[in-house]
Design a protein around this motif. Sequence first.
Motif, PDB file in Angstrom:
ATOM      1  N   PHE A   1       0.872  -1.179   0.000  1.00  0.00           N
ATOM      2  CA  PHE A   1       0.000   0.000   0.000  1.00  0.00           C
ATOM      3  C   PHE A   1       0.902   1.220   0.000  1.00  0.00           C
ATOM      4  N   LEU A   2       1.175   1.777  -1.174  1.00  0.00           N
ATOM      5  CA  LEU A   2       2.171   2.829  -1.320  1.00  0.00           C
ATOM      6  C   LEU A   2       1.644   4.186  -0.867  1.00  0.00           C
ATOM      7  N   GLU A   3       2.594   5.066  -0.475  1.00  0.00           N
ATOM      8  CA  GLU A   3       2.248   6.389   0.041  1.00  0.00           C
ATOM      9  C   GLU A   3       1.422   7.184  -0.957  1.00  0.00           C
ATOM     10  N   ASN A   4       1.795   7.156  -2.242  1.00  0.00           N
ATOM     11  CA  ASN A   4       1.049   7.901  -3.241  1.00  0.00           C
ATOM     12  C   ASN A   4      -0.367   7.360  -3.403  1.00  0.00           C
ATOM     13  N   THR A   5      -0.533   6.059  -3.196  1.00  0.00           N
ATOM     14  CA  THR A   5      -1.860   5.466  -3.279  1.00  0.00           C
ATOM     15  C   THR A   5      -2.738   5.950  -2.141  1.00  0.00           C
ATOM     16  N   VAL A   6      -2.154   6.087  -0.949  1.00  0.00           N
ATOM     17  CA  VAL A   6      -2.898   6.623   0.196  1.00  0.00           C
ATOM     18  C   VAL A   6      -3.411   8.017  -0.130  1.00  0.00           C
ATOM     19  N   LYS A   7      -2.548   8.851  -0.687  1.00  0.00           N
ATOM     20  CA  LYS A   7      -2.940  10.216  -1.010  1.00  0.00           C
ATOM     21  C   LYS A   7      -4.059  10.230  -2.049  1.00  0.00           C
ATOM     22  N   MET A   8      -3.951   9.373  -3.050  1.00  0.00           N
ATOM     23  CA  MET A   8      -4.915   9.376  -4.141  1.00  0.00           C
ATOM     24  C   MET A   8      -6.279   8.829  -3.717  1.00  0.00           C
ATOM     25  N   VAL A   9      -6.283   7.726  -2.976  1.00  0.00           N
ATOM     26  CA  VAL A   9      -7.530   7.026  -2.681  1.00  0.00           C
ATOM     27  C   VAL A   9      -8.220   7.547  -1.420  1.00  0.00           C
ATOM     28  N   VAL A  10      -7.449   7.916  -0.409  1.00  0.00           N
ATOM     29  CA  VAL A  10      -8.041   8.305   0.874  1.00  0.00           C
ATOM     30  C   VAL A  10      -7.949   9.814   1.114  1.00  0.00           C
ATOM     31  N   LEU A  11      -6.752  10.372   1.032  1.00  0.00           N
ATOM     32  CA  LEU A  11      -6.555  11.761   1.422  1.00  0.00           C
ATOM     33  C   LEU A  11      -7.169  12.747   0.432  1.00  0.00           C
ATOM     34  N   SER A  12      -6.975  12.514  -0.849  1.00  0.00           N
ATOM     35  CA  SER A  12      -7.478  13.458  -1.849  1.00  0.00           C
ATOM     36  C   SER A  12      -8.992  13.648  -1.785  1.00  0.00           C
ATOM     37  N   PRO A  13      -9.792  12.564  -1.671  1.00  0.00           N
ATOM     38  CA  PRO A  13     -11.240  12.783  -1.535  1.00  0.00           C
ATOM     39  C   PRO A  13     -11.609  13.577  -0.286  1.00  0.00           C
ATOM     40  N   LEU A  14     -10.886  13.354   0.821  1.00  0.00           N
ATOM     41  CA  LEU A  14     -11.167  14.097   2.046  1.00  0.00           C
ATOM     42  C   LEU A  14     -10.919  15.588   1.846  1.00  0.00           C
ATOM     43  N   LEU A  15      -9.786  15.937   1.250  1.00  0.00           N
ATOM     44  CA  LEU A  15      -9.463  17.338   1.035  1.00  0.00           C
ATOM     45  C   LEU A  15     -10.433  17.983   0.054  1.00  0.00           C
TER      46      LEU A  15
END
Length: 210
Positions: free
Chosen positions: A64-78
Amino acid sequence: MTQTLQAKEVTLYQLETYFRLQRIEDEQFFREWQDELPELTEAERQRLDRVRTSYFNLLRFPPFLENTVKMVVLSPLLDLADFYLPLFHITPEKSIEIIDDEEGVKVTGKLDVLTLFDRFWVTVIESKKAAFSLEVGRAQILFYMLASPNSDRPIFGLITNGGSFRFLKLIKGEIPQYSVSRIFDLLNPGNDLYWVLSILKRLGQLAIED
Protein backbone atom coordinates in the motif's frame (compact mmCIF):
# COMPACT_ATOMS: atom_id res chain seq x y z
CA MET A 1 29.85 24.62 15.16
CA THR A 2 26.20 24.21 14.13
CA GLN A 3 24.80 20.70 14.28
CA THR A 4 22.51 19.83 11.35
CA LEU A 5 19.61 17.39 11.77
CA GLN A 6 17.35 15.97 9.08
CA ALA A 7 13.60 16.42 9.58
CA LYS A 8 12.82 12.76 8.91
CA GLU A 9 15.28 11.73 11.62
CA VAL A 10 14.49 14.37 14.25
CA THR A 11 12.98 13.11 17.51
CA LEU A 12 10.50 14.62 19.94
CA TYR A 13 13.26 14.75 22.54
CA GLN A 14 15.38 16.91 20.23
CA LEU A 15 12.48 19.27 19.50
CA GLU A 16 11.80 19.55 23.23
CA THR A 17 15.49 20.09 24.04
CA TYR A 18 16.53 22.48 21.30
CA PHE A 19 13.27 24.39 20.66
CA ARG A 20 11.59 24.04 24.09
CA LEU A 21 8.54 22.39 22.58
CA GLN A 22 5.96 21.40 25.19
CA ARG A 23 3.00 19.03 24.97
CA ILE A 24 -0.17 20.30 26.69
CA GLU A 25 -2.51 17.67 28.13
CA ASP A 26 -5.27 20.09 29.18
CA GLU A 27 -8.23 19.14 26.97
CA GLN A 28 -9.28 22.80 26.81
CA PHE A 29 -6.13 23.65 24.83
CA PHE A 30 -7.37 21.90 21.69
CA ARG A 31 -11.15 22.14 21.51
CA GLU A 32 -11.27 22.75 17.75
CA TRP A 33 -11.47 19.03 16.95
CA GLN A 34 -14.46 18.60 19.28
CA ASP A 35 -16.61 21.74 19.31
CA GLU A 36 -18.92 23.26 16.70
CA LEU A 37 -18.26 20.58 14.10
CA PRO A 38 -20.42 20.95 10.97
CA GLU A 39 -22.99 18.30 10.10
CA LEU A 40 -22.30 16.19 7.03
CA THR A 41 -24.80 15.71 4.23
CA GLU A 42 -26.06 12.28 3.25
CA ALA A 43 -24.14 12.60 -0.03
CA GLU A 44 -20.90 13.27 1.85
CA ARG A 45 -21.47 10.26 4.09
CA GLN A 46 -22.08 8.03 1.09
CA ARG A 47 -18.86 9.30 -0.54
CA LEU A 48 -16.90 8.58 2.64
CA ASP A 49 -18.39 5.08 2.80
CA ARG A 50 -17.01 4.49 -0.73
CA VAL A 51 -13.58 5.78 0.35
CA ARG A 52 -13.57 3.40 3.32
CA THR A 53 -14.56 0.47 1.09
CA SER A 54 -11.81 1.39 -1.39
CA TYR A 55 -9.25 1.51 1.41
CA PHE A 56 -10.06 -2.01 2.61
CA ASN A 57 -10.01 -3.30 -0.95
CA LEU A 58 -6.50 -1.87 -1.44
CA LEU A 59 -5.31 -3.60 1.73
CA ARG A 60 -5.98 -6.92 0.03
CA PHE A 61 -3.27 -6.22 -2.53
CA PRO A 62 -0.08 -4.93 -0.82
CA PRO A 63 2.14 -3.01 -0.90
CA PHE A 64 0.00 0.00 0.00
CA LEU A 65 2.17 2.83 -1.32
CA GLU A 66 2.25 6.39 0.04
CA ASN A 67 1.05 7.90 -3.24
CA THR A 68 -1.86 5.47 -3.28
CA VAL A 69 -2.90 6.62 0.20
CA LYS A 70 -2.94 10.22 -1.01
CA MET A 71 -4.92 9.38 -4.14
CA VAL A 72 -7.53 7.03 -2.68
CA VAL A 73 -8.04 8.31 0.87
CA LEU A 74 -6.55 11.76 1.42
CA SER A 75 -7.48 13.46 -1.85
CA PRO A 76 -11.24 12.78 -1.54
CA LEU A 77 -11.17 14.10 2.05
CA LEU A 78 -9.46 17.34 1.04
CA ASP A 79 -11.84 17.73 -1.90
CA LEU A 80 -14.95 17.24 0.26
CA ALA A 81 -13.53 19.75 2.78
CA ASP A 82 -13.19 22.31 -0.09
CA PHE A 83 -9.42 22.62 0.38
CA TYR A 84 -8.87 22.61 -3.39
CA LEU A 85 -11.01 25.72 -3.83
CA PRO A 86 -10.25 29.40 -3.19
CA LEU A 87 -9.28 30.64 -0.56
CA PHE A 88 -7.05 27.61 0.00
CA HIS A 89 -4.00 26.34 -1.85
CA ILE A 90 -1.53 23.46 -1.83
CA THR A 91 2.12 24.40 -1.35
CA PRO A 92 4.51 22.53 -3.67
CA GLU A 93 7.45 20.55 -2.33
CA LYS A 94 10.32 22.70 -1.09
CA SER A 95 13.18 22.70 1.42
CA ILE A 96 12.80 24.42 4.79
CA GLU A 97 14.85 24.74 7.98
CA ILE A 98 14.68 26.07 11.52
CA ILE A 99 17.70 27.18 13.51
CA ASP A 100 18.37 27.50 17.24
CA ASP A 101 21.38 29.81 17.50
CA GLU A 102 21.77 29.34 21.25
CA GLU A 103 21.99 25.54 20.98
CA GLY A 104 23.86 25.63 17.67
CA VAL A 105 21.33 23.33 15.99
CA LYS A 106 19.79 23.51 12.52
CA VAL A 107 17.02 21.16 11.38
CA THR A 108 16.50 20.86 7.63
CA GLY A 109 14.01 18.90 5.62
CA LYS A 110 12.40 18.36 2.26
CA LEU A 111 8.79 19.42 2.55
CA ASP A 112 6.98 16.21 1.60
CA VAL A 113 3.81 17.25 3.38
CA LEU A 114 0.89 19.28 2.12
CA THR A 115 0.22 22.77 3.44
CA LEU A 116 -3.19 24.39 3.26
CA PHE A 117 -3.61 28.14 3.73
CA ASP A 118 -0.21 28.24 5.50
CA ARG A 119 -1.89 27.12 8.72
CA PHE A 120 -2.72 23.48 8.15
CA TRP A 121 -0.15 20.76 7.50
CA VAL A 122 -0.74 17.18 6.39
CA THR A 123 1.79 14.35 6.34
CA VAL A 124 1.35 10.78 5.15
CA ILE A 125 3.39 8.02 6.78
CA GLU A 126 5.10 5.78 4.25
CA SER A 127 3.44 2.42 3.69
CA LYS A 128 6.47 0.53 5.00
CA LYS A 129 5.92 2.24 8.36
CA ALA A 130 2.13 2.02 8.37
CA ALA A 131 2.17 -1.00 10.67
CA PHE A 132 3.61 1.25 13.38
CA SER A 133 1.83 3.87 15.43
CA LEU A 134 1.22 7.35 14.04
CA GLU A 135 3.98 8.37 16.45
CA VAL A 136 6.51 7.78 13.66
CA GLY A 137 5.26 10.97 11.99
CA ARG A 138 4.63 13.21 15.00
CA ALA A 139 8.11 14.72 15.36
CA GLN A 140 8.39 15.37 11.62
CA ILE A 141 5.08 17.19 11.28
CA LEU A 142 5.76 19.22 14.44
CA PHE A 143 9.05 20.32 12.88
CA TYR A 144 7.21 21.57 9.79
CA MET A 145 4.62 23.31 11.95
CA LEU A 146 7.38 25.00 13.97
CA ALA A 147 8.90 26.23 10.71
CA SER A 148 5.63 27.86 9.65
CA PRO A 149 5.86 31.66 9.17
CA ASN A 150 2.72 32.13 11.28
CA SER A 151 3.64 33.02 14.85
CA ASP A 152 0.54 34.72 16.27
CA ARG A 153 -2.17 32.21 15.33
CA PRO A 154 -2.70 28.51 16.05
CA ILE A 155 -1.34 26.07 13.47
CA PHE A 156 -3.03 22.73 12.82
CA GLY A 157 -1.76 19.45 11.47
CA LEU A 158 -2.94 15.98 10.44
CA ILE A 159 -0.97 12.73 10.43
CA THR A 160 -2.37 9.76 8.53
CA ASN A 161 -1.26 6.39 7.21
CA GLY A 162 -4.46 6.00 5.25
CA GLY A 163 -6.26 4.00 7.90
CA SER A 164 -5.61 6.10 11.04
CA PHE A 165 -5.78 9.85 11.56
CA ARG A 166 -4.61 12.20 14.32
CA PHE A 167 -4.92 15.99 14.45
CA LEU A 168 -2.47 18.37 16.14
CA LYS A 169 -2.58 21.98 17.27
CA LEU A 170 0.52 24.13 17.83
CA ILE A 171 0.82 27.60 19.30
CA LYS A 172 4.32 28.95 18.78
CA GLY A 173 4.98 31.93 21.04
CA GLU A 174 8.07 32.19 23.23
CA ILE A 175 7.60 28.58 24.33
CA PRO A 176 5.93 26.47 21.60
CA GLN A 177 3.06 24.33 22.91
CA TYR A 178 1.05 21.62 21.19
CA SER A 179 -1.67 19.08 21.81
CA VAL A 180 -3.17 16.14 19.91
CA SER A 181 -6.61 14.73 19.23
CA ARG A 182 -7.61 11.14 19.74
CA ILE A 183 -6.86 8.70 16.91
CA PHE A 184 -9.57 8.07 14.34
CA ASP A 185 -9.26 4.62 12.76
CA LEU A 186 -11.09 2.95 9.89
CA LEU A 187 -11.14 -0.34 11.80
CA ASN A 188 -13.43 1.22 14.40
CA PRO A 189 -17.16 0.44 14.17
CA GLY A 190 -19.01 2.81 11.87
CA ASN A 191 -16.95 5.15 9.72
CA ASP A 192 -14.46 7.45 11.49
CA LEU A 193 -14.00 9.35 8.23
CA TYR A 194 -17.19 11.20 9.19
CA TRP A 195 -15.30 12.66 12.16
CA VAL A 196 -12.21 13.39 10.08
CA LEU A 197 -14.12 15.31 7.42
CA SER A 198 -16.11 17.31 10.00
CA ILE A 199 -12.88 18.34 11.72
CA LEU A 200 -11.26 19.28 8.41
CA LYS A 201 -14.26 21.45 7.59
CA ARG A 202 -14.10 23.11 11.02
CA LEU A 203 -10.41 23.91 10.72
CA GLY A 204 -11.04 25.33 7.28
CA GLN A 205 -13.72 27.61 8.71
CA LEU A 206 -11.34 28.86 11.39
CA ALA A 207 -8.65 29.67 8.82
CA ILE A 208 -11.08 31.74 6.77
CA GLU A 209 -12.53 33.50 9.80
CA ASP A 210 -9.08 34.64 10.95
